[in-house]
Design a protein around this motif. Structure first.
Motif, PDB file in Angstrom:
ATOM      1  N   GLY A 102       1.001  -1.214  -0.219  1.00 31.60           N
ATOM      2  CA  GLY A 102       0.080  -0.131   0.007  1.00 31.60           C
ATOM      3  C   GLY A 102       0.893   1.280   0.128  1.00 31.60           C
ATOM      4  N   PHE A 149      -5.134   2.808  -6.935  1.00 33.66           N
ATOM      5  CA  PHE A 149      -5.742   3.038  -5.336  1.00 33.66           C
ATOM      6  C   PHE A 149      -7.072   3.633  -5.108  1.00 33.66           C
ATOM      7  CE2 PHE A 149      -1.130   2.918  -4.522  1.00 33.66           C
ATOM      8  CZ  PHE A 149      -1.074   2.142  -3.350  1.00 33.66           C
ATOM      9  N   TRP A 153     -10.212   1.571  -3.834  1.00 37.47           N
ATOM     10  CA  TRP A 153     -11.159   2.205  -2.756  1.00 37.47           C
ATOM     11  C   TRP A 153     -12.572   2.255  -3.184  1.00 37.47           C
ATOM     12  CZ3 TRP A 153      -7.774   6.006   0.392  1.00 37.47           C
ATOM     13  CH2 TRP A 153      -6.203   5.208   0.894  1.00 37.47           C
ATOM     14  N   LEU A 218      -6.560  -1.251   2.536  1.00 41.31           N
ATOM     15  CA  LEU A 218      -6.237  -0.312   1.679  1.00 41.31           C
ATOM     16  C   LEU A 218      -5.217  -0.553   0.534  1.00 41.31           C
ATOM     17  CD1 LEU A 218      -6.165   2.793   4.208  1.00 41.31           C
ATOM     18  CD2 LEU A 218      -8.122   1.883   2.819  1.00 41.31           C
ATOM     19  N   LEU A 219      -5.206  -1.693   0.175  1.00 44.24           N
ATOM     20  CA  LEU A 219      -4.222  -2.147  -0.512  1.00 44.24           C
ATOM     21  C   LEU A 219      -4.659  -1.913  -1.981  1.00 44.24           C
ATOM     22  CD1 LEU A 219      -2.923  -5.467   0.645  1.00 44.24           C
ATOM     23  CD2 LEU A 219      -1.756  -3.471   0.797  1.00 44.24           C
ATOM     24  N   PRO A 220      -3.847  -1.531  -3.087  1.00 46.02           N
ATOM     25  CA  PRO A 220      -4.120  -1.302  -4.542  1.00 46.02           C
ATOM     26  C   PRO A 220      -4.862  -2.244  -5.250  1.00 46.02           C
ATOM     27  CG  PRO A 220      -1.919  -1.000  -4.526  1.00 46.02           C
ATOM     28  CD  PRO A 220      -2.492  -1.414  -3.107  1.00 46.02           C
TER      29      PRO A 220
END
Length: 542
Positions: A102, A149, A153, A218-220
């Motif tokens: 992340g 990202f 999200w 919250l990792l891409p």
């Protein structure tokens, strides 16, 4: 972030009461990759027999034959997954952290370090700009972009996963409204300004936002279209190679921006049975067997304590709470109890206890209670509410035995089931109740915000204007030393008020092969990246 009773990793107001962990918490994760079946779901299938959508083919990634000492073997008891929204255990999270990275990561001590984001800035603590490093690449060689990202999200916010609540927890603008269906996804406070600049807009100032962004949720996710069918595109230190029987192989990602610092060229995740001889592997982060050599108890960002209800006319008196606290030794409560944890002097983990200028004072319990008009004929009476299963009755009995040394105290034990405990705490229907807290990020605010009068998780009823102002100021203070000084003042006040009865900090048993290095046994985050580990140099024979 912090939580209500949760299982073991993450937390927040959306968490559940975990029977096993006995604390307020929940495990959060999110952001999906491609739709891929659980790994280890059928160990009889070889990687070549796996459907293309569920596993990368060995024809796409060939693993080289390397000496065994150059392979890191990690043992896991859980089935592994490749969709982050399916993560339900710390082992699954470890696996995903090897594959994806992340904006920020932890160093080996548990401190936040730049990762895909090489820097960040803010002028008002509400609008943050994260600058992505231009050498951050996906495993197919493409650049990791701000859009990777932003899209990940947004997809999380639109999903049905309860893990999407983390977006609202970190106060991304419009996140809560979107989750409630009151706002369009286009309004979410995440925006790719250009390829390498990501803008995060919050609905309130938060100075410690970077500390909250190491969360696995919250990792891409790869948003490009240049991939072979069934190939998992990842941006972490490792990429997926294949699965054979009960072993999943990862190989070093040659496009990883810090690849030269990655020691092991391969990482093998091996499925373990409860009775498997772990000496055959290097690392087991969720060790389940009886005590043996090379098992280390790592501290967790989780503490176990009891809460006082300040709405009770007797417990509202600081002197009474002081008397009750002074009769309890957390070391004695924990000693020989079989608990996996460390005695604590307050409700925050040891790494968050600031030096206090409060001098120790002897407490004459009988005198304090007599001054509060209690006597043998009119003792201090209260109910001790706790869960009737697991470790809780043992701890409750030890507490009652300590208090029973005084004839001026009369305790009624109230064992309840898991659901009743949760309900009673939520309604404030208690006097002294078993409780606890776990944090999703390594910052004192995750615990001290329990003292904020407007925090819905503040169930003690504590409210002090000075504490509120200190916490509000800390939320807007970027400088970590200055913020920690504010936290120290809050902790000192809470100590003086005796708001909690601290018992212990949870620990996690980890098996470590003695040949490994690159970890800190005091790291409380529960995160051990494979990329940080290496083999100790072999001694030369004379």
């Amino acid at each position: 972030m912090s939580n209500k009773m949760r299982s073991s990793l993450f937390s927040g107001k959306f968490s559940l009461v975990a029977k096993s962990a006995v604390i307020f918490c929940c495990f959060l994760s999110s952001v999906g990759c491609d739709r891929i079946k659980n790994l280890f779901s059928d160990t009889k299938q070889s990687v070549s027999e796996q459907p293309a959508e569920s596993m990368t083919s060995t024809k796409q990634i060939q693993t080289e034959t390397v000496p065994e000492q150059h392979i890191l073997s990690r043992g896991v008891y859980s089935d592994l997954v490749l969709n982050i929204r399916d993560v339900k255990s710390s082992e699954q999270a470890d696996f995903m952290r090897d594959l994806f990275e992340g904006l920020v990561i932890f160093d080996i001590h548990g401190n936040i370090q730049p990762a895909v984001a090489e820097s960040w800035e803010t002028k008002d603590n509400k609008t943050w700009i994260f600058t992505l490093r231009q050498d951050a690449k996906w495993s197919n060689g493409e650049a990791v972009t701000a859009e990777d990202f932003a899209q990940a999200w947004k997809l999380l916010a639109l999903s049905s996963s309860p893990l999407r609540q983390y977006l609202a927890f970190i106060h991304i603008d419009q996140a809560q409204e979107i989750l409630e269906g009151k706002s369009d996804i286009s309004q979410l406070g995440i925006k790719a300004q250009d390829e390498y600049h990501l803008q995060i807009s919050l609905d309130k100032p938060i100075s410690y936002l970077p500390e909250m962004l190491a969360h696995i949720a919250l990792l891409p996710a790869y948003s490009g279209g240049n991939s072979n069918k069934g190939e998992l595109i990842s941006n972490g230190a490792y990429k997926l190679a294949g699965q054979k029987a009960d072993t999943i192989s990862l190989v070093k990602n040659e496009f990883y921006w810090n690849a030269e610092k990655v020691s092991f060229p391969q990482v093998h995740y091996q499925k373990l049975a409860d009775n498997t001889d772990v000496k055959k592997v290097d690392l087991v982060t969720d060790f389940r067997q009886i005590k043996m050599e090379n098992v280390v108890n790592f501290p967790k960002l989780c503490t176990y304590f009891y809460e006082f209800n300040l709405k009770d006319q007797n417990l509202a008196k600081t002197a009474v709470r002081n008397a009750l606290n002074s009769m309890i030794s957390s070391h004695n409560i924990v000693r020989d109890s079989g608990l996996s944890g460390f005695a604590v002097s307050y409700f925050v983990p040891r790494n968050m206890e600031f030096e206090s200028d409060e001098s120790w004072q002897a407490t004459v319990v009988e005198q304090i209670l007599q001054q509060a008009d209690f006597s043998e004929k009119n003792p201090l009476q209260f109910k001790l509410t706790y869960e009737q299963e697991g470790i809780h009755p043992n701890i409750a009995n030890r507490l009652v035995r300590s208090w029973s040394q005084s004839d001026l105290i009369s305790v009624k034990m109230e064992p309840v089931n898991w659901s009743q405990l949760q309900e009673k705490r939520a309604k404030g229907d208690f006097q002294i109740i078993r409780s606890g807290w776990c944090a999703d990020y390594n910052d004192p605010s995750a615990f001290l915000n329990l003292l904020y009068s407007k925090n819905p998780d503040n169930k003690t009823g504590f409210s002090q204007e000075r504490v509120d102002k200190l916490l509000e100021k800390a939320q807007q203070t970027i400088s970590e030393p200055e913020r920690n000084e504010l936290y120290r003042q809050v902790l000192l006040i809470s100590r003086q008020e005796h708001l909690f009865l601290p018992i212990f900090q949870y620990a996690k048993a980890v098996y470590l092969n003695p040949t490994l290095q690159g970890f800190d046994i005091h790291n409380p985050t529960e995160v051990i990246y494979s990329k940080d580990l290496s083999r100790k140099p072999m001694r030369q024979k004379n």
